[in-house]
Write an enzyme that holds these catalytic residues in place. Structure first.
Site, PDB file in Angstrom:
ATOM      1  N   LYS A 108       0.854  -1.184   0.000  1.00  0.00           N
ATOM      2  CA  LYS A 108       0.000   0.000   0.000  1.00  0.00           C
ATOM      3  C   LYS A 108       0.895   1.242   0.000  1.00  0.00           C
ATOM      4  O   LYS A 108       1.873   1.312   0.759  1.00  0.00           O
ATOM      5  CB  LYS A 108      -0.862  -0.048   1.273  1.00  0.00           C
ATOM      6  CG  LYS A 108      -1.929   1.006   1.383  1.00  0.00           C
ATOM      7  CD  LYS A 108      -2.734   0.734   2.660  1.00  0.00           C
ATOM      8  CE  LYS A 108      -3.665   1.876   2.990  1.00  0.00           C
ATOM      9  NZ  LYS A 108      -4.317   1.680   4.285  1.00  0.00           N
ATOM     10  N   HIS A 110      -0.187   4.434   0.491  1.00  0.00           N
ATOM     11  CA  HIS A 110      -0.728   5.567   1.241  1.00  0.00           C
ATOM     12  C   HIS A 110      -1.032   5.108   2.663  1.00  0.00           C
ATOM     13  O   HIS A 110      -0.873   3.932   2.973  1.00  0.00           O
ATOM     14  CB  HIS A 110      -1.999   6.110   0.565  1.00  0.00           C
ATOM     15  CG  HIS A 110      -3.099   5.096   0.469  1.00  0.00           C
ATOM     16  ND1 HIS A 110      -3.127   4.122  -0.507  1.00  0.00           N
ATOM     17  CD2 HIS A 110      -4.193   4.894   1.240  1.00  0.00           C
ATOM     18  CE1 HIS A 110      -4.209   3.369  -0.337  1.00  0.00           C
ATOM     19  NE2 HIS A 110      -4.868   3.807   0.710  1.00  0.00           N
TER      20      HIS A 110
END
Length: 229
Positions: A108, A110
């Site tokens: 991921k 973010h």
């Protein structure tokens, strides 16, 4: 780790539960290795709160009985995620509150980022999964745990099929002399704690009177003689 009589009872109760829940089925099933197995164990079918809760209870009781020392649980995606969460709840209920973490398949970019989710991966980390088929999930978990600076200390699974692993060679898949569980134990020096084994499944079938279960036994016995370790 050897099973004490109390643990044997735990294994028999677990096999009975898996059969009642239709998670453990008999018939003819093709395995990843291309073998025709007379039984199939699909932990994905522990798919409601009651079944998952009982499954977690079996894991937790087996771990407590094993005496294995660990600081946290790590569940490899995807099945291991649910298992790590459920078993940590049950361990806390038994007075052993352990953090847990898991990985996501895609990093991921973010929020908190990265591939690891949950508690910080540190100390002695126990990997939890349903079965060890090729050992790929365990190898990847070990790499992630070590990369985080922690120490893999063992693996816990629901069912040890106790059958010869397959290895890929230049001439194609070949039968190994060892099971996938034995390979993990040998290559990484990690103990593997299983709730039940194929031997426990055979013990369960030995004492059944139900016609369907009685009729399943010869095929399971033949499969064990052909592929068992």
């Amino acid at each position: 780790m050897s099973n004490s009589p109390a643990q044997d009872t735990l294994a028999q109760d677990f096999v009975a539960f898996a059969v009642e829940s239709r998670v453990l089925r008999f018939g003819e099933f093709k395995t990843k290795a291309g073998r025709l197995s007379p039984y199939f164990f699909n932990a994905g079918l522990f798919d409601d709160g009651a079944k998952l809760g009982r499954l977690a209870e079996f894991y937790a009781r087996r771990l407590v009985a094993s005496g294995l020392q660990f600081d946290m649980l790590f569940g490899p995606a995807y099945k291991g995620i649910t298992l790590a969460a459920a078993v940590s709840i049950e361990l806390a209920r038994l007075g052993q509150n352990k953090p847990f973490a898991y990985n996501r398949k895609e990093a991921k970019d973010h929020g908190e980022g990265g591939t690891l989710v949950g508690a910080p991966v540190q100390g002695r980390v126990l990997i939890i999964d349903d079965v060890i088929s090729a050992g790929t999930s365990v190898r990847e978990s070990i790499e992630m745990i070590k990369a985080a600076g922690a120490t893999p200390c063992g693996v816990t699974i629901a069912l040890d099929r106790q059958e010869k692993a397959t290895v890929t060679t230049a001439t194609g898949p070949q039968e190994a002399a060892e099971s996938a569980v034995q390979q993990v134990q040998g290559q990484y020096g990690l103990p593997v704690v299983a709730i039940a084994t194929l031997a426990d499944l055979m013990g369960f079938l030995d004492v059944q009177s139900d016609a369907a279960l009685v009729s399943a036994r010869p095929a399971v016995q033949a499969y064990r003689q052909r592929y068992g370790v």
